[in-house]
Scaffold this motif. Structure first.
Motif, mmCIF file in Angstrom:
data_model
loop_
_atom_site.group_PDB
_atom_site.id
_atom_site.type_symbol
_atom_site.label_atom_id
_atom_site.label_comp_id
_atom_site.label_asym_id
_atom_site.label_seq_id
_atom_site.Cartn_x
_atom_site.Cartn_y
_atom_site.Cartn_z
ATOM 1 N N GLY A 219 0.814 -1.205 0.000
ATOM 2 C CA GLY A 219 0.000 0.000 0.000
ATOM 3 C C GLY A 219 0.847 1.254 0.000
ATOM 4 N N VAL A 220 0.257 2.297 -0.547
ATOM 5 C CA VAL A 220 0.897 3.609 -0.616
ATOM 6 C C VAL A 220 -0.111 4.634 -0.117
ATOM 7 C CG1 VAL A 220 1.988 5.324 -2.105
ATOM 8 C CG2 VAL A 220 2.219 2.886 -2.636
ATOM 9 N N TYR A 221 0.358 5.586 0.676
ATOM 10 C CA TYR A 221 -0.546 6.664 1.058
ATOM 11 C C TYR A 221 0.204 7.982 1.101
ATOM 12 C CZ TYR A 221 1.094 5.736 5.914
ATOM 13 O OH TYR A 221 1.834 5.527 7.052
ATOM 14 N N VAL A 222 -0.556 9.055 0.915
ATOM 15 C CA VAL A 222 0.022 10.387 0.891
ATOM 16 C C VAL A 222 -0.566 11.215 2.024
ATOM 17 C CG1 VAL A 222 0.446 10.321 -1.587
ATOM 18 C CG2 VAL A 222 -1.713 11.263 -0.738
ATOM 19 N N THR A 223 0.202 12.199 2.468
ATOM 20 C CA THR A 223 -0.237 13.123 3.503
ATOM 21 C C THR A 223 -0.335 14.513 2.899
ATOM 22 O OG1 THR A 223 0.837 11.798 5.225
ATOM 23 C CG2 THR A 223 0.289 14.070 5.774
ATOM 24 N N LEU A 224 -1.474 15.157 3.126
ATOM 25 C CA LEU A 224 -1.758 16.472 2.567
ATOM 26 C C LEU A 224 -2.108 17.439 3.683
ATOM 27 C CD1 LEU A 224 -4.278 14.970 0.050
ATOM 28 C CD2 LEU A 224 -2.044 15.802 -0.640
ATOM 29 N N SER A 225 -1.873 18.733 3.448
ATOM 30 C CA SER A 225 -2.308 19.755 4.387
ATOM 31 C C SER A 225 -2.975 20.885 3.617
ATOM 32 C CB SER A 225 -1.125 20.293 5.205
ATOM 33 O OG SER A 225 -0.393 21.235 4.458
ATOM 34 N N LEU A 230 1.670 21.114 -2.393
ATOM 35 C CA LEU A 230 2.290 19.832 -2.712
ATOM 36 C C LEU A 230 1.901 18.776 -1.696
ATOM 37 C CD1 LEU A 230 5.954 20.944 -3.552
ATOM 38 C CD2 LEU A 230 4.105 20.477 -5.176
ATOM 39 N N ILE A 231 2.019 17.513 -2.114
ATOM 40 C CA ILE A 231 1.921 16.405 -1.170
ATOM 41 C C ILE A 231 3.042 16.565 -0.140
ATOM 42 C CG2 ILE A 231 2.271 13.909 -0.962
ATOM 43 C CD1 ILE A 231 0.927 13.678 -3.748
ATOM 44 N N GLU A 232 2.707 16.438 1.137
ATOM 45 C CA GLU A 232 3.702 16.648 2.195
ATOM 46 C C GLU A 232 4.561 15.431 2.465
ATOM 47 O OE1 GLU A 232 2.448 18.430 5.812
ATOM 48 O OE2 GLU A 232 2.261 20.378 4.824
ATOM 49 N N ARG A 233 3.966 14.244 2.357
ATOM 50 C CA ARG A 233 4.700 13.003 2.593
ATOM 51 C C ARG A 233 4.114 11.904 1.725
ATOM 52 N NH1 ARG A 233 4.061 14.656 7.878
ATOM 53 N NH2 ARG A 233 2.366 13.218 8.307
ATOM 54 N N GLN A 277 10.133 12.720 3.941
ATOM 55 C CA GLN A 277 10.078 14.083 4.451
ATOM 56 C C GLN A 277 11.110 14.915 3.694
ATOM 57 O OE1 GLN A 277 8.855 14.227 9.055
ATOM 58 N NE2 GLN A 277 10.929 13.560 8.731
ATOM 59 N N PRO A 278 10.962 16.249 3.687
ATOM 60 C CA PRO A 278 11.987 17.075 3.040
ATOM 61 C C PRO A 278 13.363 16.931 3.685
ATOM 62 C CG PRO A 278 9.967 18.330 3.310
ATOM 63 C CD PRO A 278 9.784 17.048 4.077
ATOM 64 N N ASP A 279 13.398 16.649 5.003
ATOM 65 C CA ASP A 279 14.680 16.559 5.698
ATOM 66 C C ASP A 279 15.079 15.124 6.025
ATOM 67 O OD1 ASP A 279 12.707 16.103 7.544
ATOM 68 O OD2 ASP A 279 13.523 17.430 9.095
ATOM 69 N N GLY A 280 14.463 14.152 5.369
ATOM 70 C CA GLY A 280 14.827 12.757 5.602
ATOM 71 C C GLY A 280 13.649 11.929 6.052
ATOM 72 N N GLU A 281 13.727 10.625 5.827
ATOM 73 C CA GLU A 281 12.597 9.724 6.087
ATOM 74 C C GLU A 281 12.542 9.299 7.555
ATOM 75 O OE1 GLU A 281 14.281 7.371 3.159
ATOM 76 O OE2 GLU A 281 15.188 5.909 4.499
#
Length: 310
Positions: A219-225, A230-233, A277-281
């Motif tokens: 499974g894949v999921y995305v995090t939005l705000s 843009l998709i955040e994660r 994440q922008p600064d690492g997973e």
């Protein structure tokens, strides 16, 4: 006169609270006992029959927390209950309207709640019927949905993340929404595809460990705000009965929790995920305190995915 035996609900609440207390002690997590019991009492009406899971995460911002989530009765309005009892503040932010808007525009199979034993109530989960998964484009049209979902439809289609959604998670503290795609890519996601999609949304370069998980993801999921176009994660999840069998090195905290859980129940099921994440997973491990026949439906698990370790 002897005390009356606890009801099934009371017994389930007491047992879960004891399990939370034990796990929190193991992870050296200081938690608000009264707050945890209050949440369990408010939402534990079907706890004896519900699906219950724990989650631990890596990273400095998440290491001091233990999350618990469980399903709640379908006739419950979990958001209204949280606001009326002071677990959440009612606001004018779109996040406060999203659960009602989803329920008005989509068939709903059930709900779940998510709380941290340290920080308290966090999320509400919305489970859509497996026979009526909702098109991503339909969800993007819901008025209170983050506009970034509509802005990301082309991205989602180009990278083959999925056309439909089976599960949503509304985070009222972080003011984000998780969108879980209902049709996972067959054969996982190739390393170059993972790299390409993460670069496009300004995420850190994935590690080799993350790329291996992407190839095996069910499974894949995305995090939005509401604050970013843009998709955040993006998170890639694998299901297993033995996290030690995964082609990754487990974080010390996660490994400790796995050994604790498996000592109590060697047949426990797990979901292990990596989140960009922008600064690492960072990494997340979910273990099931109580599995149930509805779990594959809730998680949109392909048939047989847990027959053997990943």
């Amino acid at each position: 006169m002897s005390e009356a035996a606890p009801t099934p609900q009371e017994g389930a609440i007491q047992a879960l609270h004891s399990a939370i207390e034990e796990a929190a002690g193991l992870l050296e997590v200081e938690y608000a006992r009264d707050r945890v019991l209050r949440i369990l009492d408010l939402y534990g009406g079907d706890l004896a029959e519900g699906v219950v899971a724990f989650r631990v995460s890596t990273g400095a911002r998440r290491a001091g927390e233990l999350d618990c989530r469980f399903t709640v009765p379908r006739d419950t309005d979990p958001y209204e209950l949280a606001v009326k009892n002071g677990l959440l503040a009612d606001t004018d932010h779109p996040v406060s309207r999203l659960l009602a808007d989803i329920s008005e525009n989509c068939p709903v199979d059930g709900y779940g709640i998510d709380f941290g034993v340290v920080k308290g109530f966090k999320k509400i989960w919305v489970v859509l019927p497996r026979t009526e998964l909702q098109p991503v484009a339909h969800l993007a049209g819901i008025a209170s949905m983050p506009p970034s979902l509509g802005a990301s439809l082309d991205f989602i289609a180009r990278h083959g993340l999925g056309d439909t959604v089976g599960l949503l998670g509304i985070d009222y503290v972080g003011r984000t929404v998780n969108i879980y795609f209902g049709e996972p890519p067959e054969g996982g996601i190739a390393p170059e595809s993972v790299r390409s999609m993460l670069r496009e949304i300004d995420q850190a370069e994935p590690s080799e460990q993350a790329l291996r998980l992407g190839q095996q993801a069910f499974g894949v999921y995305v995090t939005l705000s509401w604050d970013s176009p843009l998709i955040e994660r993006i998170s890639f999840a694998v299901a297993t009965t033995d996290p030690a069998s995964l082609p990754v090195e487990l974080d010390d905290r996660i490994d400790l929790f796995v050994r604790h859980v498996r000592a109590a129940d060697p047949d426990t099921k797990f979901v292990y995920a990596v989140a960009s994440q922008p600064d690492g997973e960072y990494y997340k491990l979910q273990s099931y305190y109580r599995w149930g026949s509805g779990v594959p439906e809730i998680m949109q698990l392909p048939e047989g995915v847990l027959a053997d370790p990943v």
